[in-house]
Scaffold this motif. Structure first.
Motif, PDB file in Angstrom:
ATOM      1  N   LYS A 144       0.848  -1.202   0.000  1.00 24.74           N
ATOM      2  CA  LYS A 144       0.000   0.000   0.000  1.00 24.74           C
ATOM      3  C   LYS A 144       0.880   1.247   0.000  1.00 24.74           C
ATOM      4  N   ASP A 145       0.271   2.333  -0.385  1.00 25.76           N
ATOM      5  CA  ASP A 145       0.941   3.641  -0.431  1.00 25.76           C
ATOM      6  C   ASP A 145       2.268   3.630  -1.207  1.00 25.76           C
ATOM      7  N   MET A 146       2.303   2.885  -2.295  1.00 25.45           N
ATOM      8  CA  MET A 146       3.521   2.888  -3.108  1.00 25.45           C
ATOM      9  C   MET A 146       3.628   4.248  -3.822  1.00 25.45           C
ATOM     10  N   PRO A 147       4.844   4.816  -3.891  1.00 32.51           N
ATOM     11  CA  PRO A 147       4.983   6.113  -4.569  1.00 32.51           C
ATOM     12  C   PRO A 147       4.731   5.980  -6.082  1.00 32.51           C
ATOM     13  N   VAL A 148       3.983   6.898  -6.623  1.00 30.28           N
ATOM     14  CA  VAL A 148       3.627   6.879  -8.053  1.00 30.28           C
ATOM     15  C   VAL A 148       4.121   8.175  -8.698  1.00 30.28           C
ATOM     16  N   PRO A 149       4.725   8.092  -9.884  1.00 28.23           N
ATOM     17  CA  PRO A 149       5.236   9.326 -10.506  1.00 28.23           C
ATOM     18  C   PRO A 149       4.133  10.171 -11.133  1.00 28.23           C
ATOM     19  N   THR A 150       4.476  11.419 -11.451  1.00 28.49           N
ATOM     20  CA  THR A 150       3.549  12.286 -12.186  1.00 28.49           C
ATOM     21  C   THR A 150       3.723  11.987 -13.670  1.00 28.49           C
ATOM     22  N   PHE A 151       2.629  11.724 -14.369  1.00 30.18           N
ATOM     23  CA  PHE A 151       2.706  11.448 -15.812  1.00 30.18           C
ATOM     24  C   PHE A 151       2.637  12.761 -16.592  1.00 30.18           C
ATOM     25  N   VAL A 152       3.486  12.897 -17.590  1.00 29.68           N
ATOM     26  CA  VAL A 152       3.438  14.088 -18.445  1.00 29.68           C
ATOM     27  C   VAL A 152       2.563  13.765 -19.665  1.00 29.68           C
ATOM     28  N   ASP A 153       1.663  14.672 -20.003  1.00 31.54           N
ATOM     29  CA  ASP A 153       0.830  14.501 -21.190  1.00 31.54           C
ATOM     30  C   ASP A 153       1.730  14.629 -22.427  1.00 31.54           C
ATOM     31  N   PRO A 154       1.727  13.611 -23.304  1.00 32.63           N
ATOM     32  CA  PRO A 154       2.613  13.686 -24.480  1.00 32.63           C
ATOM     33  C   PRO A 154       2.372  14.928 -25.336  1.00 32.63           C
ATOM     34  N   LYS A 155       1.181  15.517 -25.198  1.00 26.65           N
ATOM     35  CA  LYS A 155       0.900  16.738 -25.975  1.00 26.65           C
ATOM     36  C   LYS A 155       1.812  17.879 -25.536  1.00 26.65           C
ATOM     37  N   ASP A 156       2.249  17.829 -24.258  1.00 24.17           N
ATOM     38  CA  ASP A 156       3.095  18.911 -23.737  1.00 24.17           C
ATOM     39  C   ASP A 156       4.585  18.642 -23.934  1.00 24.17           C
ATOM     40  N   VAL A 157       4.904  17.521 -24.556  1.00 26.89           N
ATOM     41  CA  VAL A 157       6.315  17.183 -24.735  1.00 26.89           C
ATOM     42  C   VAL A 157       6.826  17.840 -26.017  1.00 26.89           C
ATOM     43  N   LYS A 158       7.905  18.602 -25.869  1.00 27.55           N
ATOM     44  CA  LYS A 158       8.444  19.333 -27.020  1.00 27.55           C
ATOM     45  C   LYS A 158       9.744  18.686 -27.503  1.00 27.55           C
ATOM     46  N   VAL A 159       9.875  18.591 -28.811  1.00 30.03           N
ATOM     47  CA  VAL A 159      11.118  18.072 -29.385  1.00 30.03           C
ATOM     48  C   VAL A 159      12.237  19.030 -28.988  1.00 30.03           C
ATOM     49  N   GLY A 160      13.332  18.471 -28.462  1.00 32.93           N
ATOM     50  CA  GLY A 160      14.462  19.292 -28.051  1.00 32.93           C
ATOM     51  C   GLY A 160      14.562  19.479 -26.557  1.00 32.93           C
ATOM     52  N   GLN A 161      13.477  19.158 -25.837  1.00 29.99           N
ATOM     53  CA  GLN A 161      13.554  19.313 -24.372  1.00 29.99           C
ATOM     54  C   GLN A 161      14.386  18.167 -23.775  1.00 29.99           C
ATOM     55  N   TYR A 162      14.944  18.434 -22.603  1.00 26.89           N
ATOM     56  CA  TYR A 162      15.773  17.430 -21.945  1.00 26.89           C
ATOM     57  C   TYR A 162      14.977  16.159 -21.625  1.00 26.89           C
ATOM     58  N   ALA A 163      15.634  15.020 -21.728  1.00 28.83           N
ATOM     59  CA  ALA A 163      15.030  13.746 -21.328  1.00 28.83           C
ATOM     60  C   ALA A 163      16.113  12.927 -20.635  1.00 28.83           C
ATOM     61  N   ILE A 164      15.766  12.290 -19.529  1.00 28.70           N
ATOM     62  CA  ILE A 164      16.753  11.511 -18.772  1.00 28.70           C
ATOM     63  C   ILE A 164      16.206  10.106 -18.576  1.00 28.70           C
TER      64      ILE A 164
END
Lengths: 361, 338
Positions: A144-164
């Motif tokens: 229970k209470d496992m940490p969950v990440p925030t999902f980014v909407d692919p519509k807001d993803v811009k070509v050229g932005q950093y990705a790790i």
């Protein structure tokens, strides 16, 4: 004469100061860029640290022996440590289906709290090369209470932005990171985003995050033109890597909770004739679903749904937005007459000849 | 009219110089100076070629009297090893020493080399830090041409263990994994530097990770290189595994099935009564998940983990019973094998 010279000098003075002003702006811009570049390693570390609690380390035991051969130069696919991304506080997590080609009967995961538990493989989406797993909850070790990440909407993803990219594939206690940028949006029928950060078995199933540590997608091997589950592995660490955004996939995740779910790529069953006139795809050969629906040799496909089809590429793109089992409306031109035909898309016939049974006890 | 023309000309020239310079500089970034100063410290090395093994490599100068570090390899076996410095001059090099564990070699050229990298004992670079790899991968640069540079970051600081009886993995020691691609022919021996030009390490020979089966892009840290140059590298650990008299074997009382492949998962076949394993509740058909901190995915992994256990010492065993959701983690003491 004198006034002329003074006028000219004054004009030139203003011109010059203007130029210096521009120069100063450039200088500031430059300083900003330099400062940003110098600080980015700090940001990479922070982003990795933010996602790490939501990642699980996966170990699998047994399964089909991998003597069958190499895939993309990789001999022992899916036997090493792998990574998964937690998507719900009660223990559902997503990983890359590449990690489970062996169909391992026993899977264990270590969560960020350091506990090792048993996990079950549920459904898989072959169009995205992801699969859903669930950690088994026990009385002594409730999930229970496992940490969950925030999902980014692919519509807001811009070509050229950093990705790790972040993953545990090297088997260390801390995750390995690789930096890059988003190279393209909307790959594989809008299912994947592309990055030049290193993507390999070291982070398949792991996370691709933005500079703020939010989840851009789950790293997978992918070759948009090849249907095999391991296709794309040959491009590992090449600067061509893919991740599957989970934002908006609630419906699919729900379906994958059933162990029997396998979402397969759509198969229409037509072979088109090459043509230089982009006015549709003339059919050379009809098989499977297309044949069953009544599409005939010589028909010209001019639209799928409301998408106009000019050539084979258009057809492939339109199909890639659907999965096996979907019903689509195909508009064909037959003897100068257009008609709409409903086709229930099928699964591509399997090319593998033999079936191997996993090792079980 | 002359002065007007002159003033006009001069001012335009001044404006263009001013703007042009800023324009050029604004795109230069933070790595140019570091790369510029490092290129003078790099060399191209050519030796003997045998079959498909490449005859060339990259190298870096590490002292003012011509000491050069490069990768260890067959290319050093020939009669002549040629080193080309950044000024395009060719020198004949002597091979001073070679080391199998860190896959490095020390060469010397008869020349003064005021531009050189300083080796340090310190750990240089953190995970995520920018790195620039400088190497002559694929022999792209010729004579006085500069070596190729690629940008990346530190992926992980890790440790690689050379597997006994596996000839393709011949490196043992700490590594810095990086995300620029350096696992290419001729790149080994090249330098990996930080944003300020500080030396992080040497690009290692091409090896495959045992975990992922992918080619690793890694760096041998500068501290390890310093020890190697000073002759302080501890290589006894690897050598001793062969020469030492066999140590006492530990036993937990678990027997694996003998007639299945070594790559099958480690399910206990028999458990000796009253043995340490029996005492903690391990029974036939239990799956051993981890032993002494090492995940045991196969019988081979289990045997290897067993070989590292000393009798009498406490180890942690993690196992799973069939049809059970619980994973059991218990300490137990191994006894001496009879």
């Amino acid at each position: 004469m004198k006034t002329k010279i003074t006028h000219l000098l004054v004009t030139l003075f203003f011109l010059f100061t203007g130029a210096v002003g521009v120069a100063q702006d450039n200088q500031e811009e430059k300083l900003k860029l330099l400062r940003g570049t110098l600080l980015s390693p700090k940001a990479f570390r922070a982003a990795a640290k933010k996602i790490e609690p939501a990642l699980v380390k996966i170990d699998s035991f047994g399964g089909i022996s991998t003597v069958a051969g190499r895939i993309g130069g990789i001999r022992k696919q899916g036997e090493g440590n792998t990574t998964g991304v937690m998507i719900s506080p009660d223990g559902y997590f997503v990983s890359s289906s590449f990690n489970f080609v062996n169909q391992p009967p026993v899977i264990t995961v270590v969560t960020s709290d350091g506990k090792r538990r048993v996990a079950d493989l549920l459904g898989r989406d072959e169009t995205r090369r992801i699969c859903l797993l669930k950690i088994r909850s026990t009385k002594e070790n409730p999930v229970k209470d496992m940490p969950v990440p925030t999902f980014v909407d692919p519509k807001d993803v811009k070509v050229g932005q950093y990705a790790i990219s972040v993953g545990y594939g090297y088997g260390d206690d801390t995750a390995a990171v690789s930096q890059g940028i988003i190279s393209a949006n909307n790959r594989a029928g809008g299912r994947a985003i592309q990055t030049d950060a290193n993507i390999s078995p070291a982070n398949y199933g792991g996370a691709l995050v933005d500079i703020r540590g939010r989840l851009l997608g789950v790293c997978v091997p992918l070759n948009p033109r090849a249907p095999s589950v391991t296709a794309g592995v040959e491009w590992y660490d090449s600067g061509i890597g893919f991740a599957i955004p989970l934002h908006g996939l609630e419906g699919i995740i729900e379906k994958l909770k059933d162990k029997k779910t396998v979402i397969s790529p759509a198969y229409l069953g037509v072979q088109g004739q090459f043509s230089v006139v982009n006015v549709g795809v003339k059919i050379k050969k009809v098989l499977g679903p297309a044949k069953a629906a009544g599409i005939k040799k010589g028909d010209v496909i001019v639209a799928i749904g409301d998408k106009i089809i000019r050539d084979m590429t258009d057809l492939r793109f339109a199909l890639s937005r659907n999965v096996a089992g979907d019903t689509i409306s195909v508009t064909v031109r037959r003897k100068e007459e257009e008609q709409k035909i409903e086709v229930k898309l099928g699964k591509a016939p399997s090319s593998s000849k033999k079936k191997i049974e996993p090792f079980k006890r | 009219m002359l002065p007007i023309k002159l003033i006009l000309g001069l001012t335009i020239a001044l404006i263009s110089i001013c703007c042009g310079d800023v324009q050029a500089q604004s795109l230069n970034g933070i790595f140019d100076k570091a790369i510029d100063s490092s290129q003078k410290k790099m060399v191209k090395i050519f030796g003997a070629g045998v079959g498909r093994v490449e005859s060339y490599s990259s190298g870096m100068i590490v002292s003012d009297n011509g000491l050069i570090i490069t990768r260890q390899g067959v290319f050093l076996e020939g009669n002549q090893v040629r080193v080309i410095t950044a000024d395009g001059k060719t020198h004949e090099a002597a091979v001073l020493k070679r080391n199998r564990e860190i896959q490095a070699a020390l060469l010397k050229i008869p020349a003064k080399t005021p531009d050189h990298f300083k080796l340090t004992d310190k750990q240089v670079g953190k995970k995520g830090d920018w790195v620039v790899a400088i190497s002559n991968a694929f022999k792209v640069a010729d004579k006085r041409e500069h070596l190729s540079v690629t940008l990346g970051c530190i992926t992980l600081r890790s440790y690689i263990e050379a597997k006994r009886n596996k000839r393709d993995i011949a490196y043992k020691g700490p590594v810095i994994l990086i995300d620029c691609i350096t696992s290419n022919p001729g790149a080994a021996g090249g330098a990996v530097i930080g944003a300020k030009g500080e030396l992080i390490g040497m690009i290692g020979t091409i090896i495959k990770s045992d975990e992922t089966n992918t080619r690793l892009n890694y760096t041998v840290p500068t501290a390890t290189l310093k020890k190697f140059v000073e002759g302080k590298l501890d290589t006894t650990a690897v050598a001793s595994t062969k020469s030492k008299t066999p140590k006492k074997q530990a036993d937990l009382g678990i027997r694996m099935m003998k007639f299945v492949g070594k790559r099958e998962p480690p399910y206990a076949d028999k458990v000796t009564r009253n043995s340490p394993a029996y005492e903690v509740g391990i029974r036939p058909d239990d799956l051993i998940i981890s032993l002494n901190g090492k995940t045991t995915k196969t019988i081979a992994d289990f045997n290897e983990a067993m070989s590292e256990i000393e009798p009498g010492k406490e180890v942690i065993i993690i196992f799973k019973k069939p049809r059970s959701d619980e994973i059991i983690r218990v300490p137990l003491k191994a006894v001496e094998k009879k």
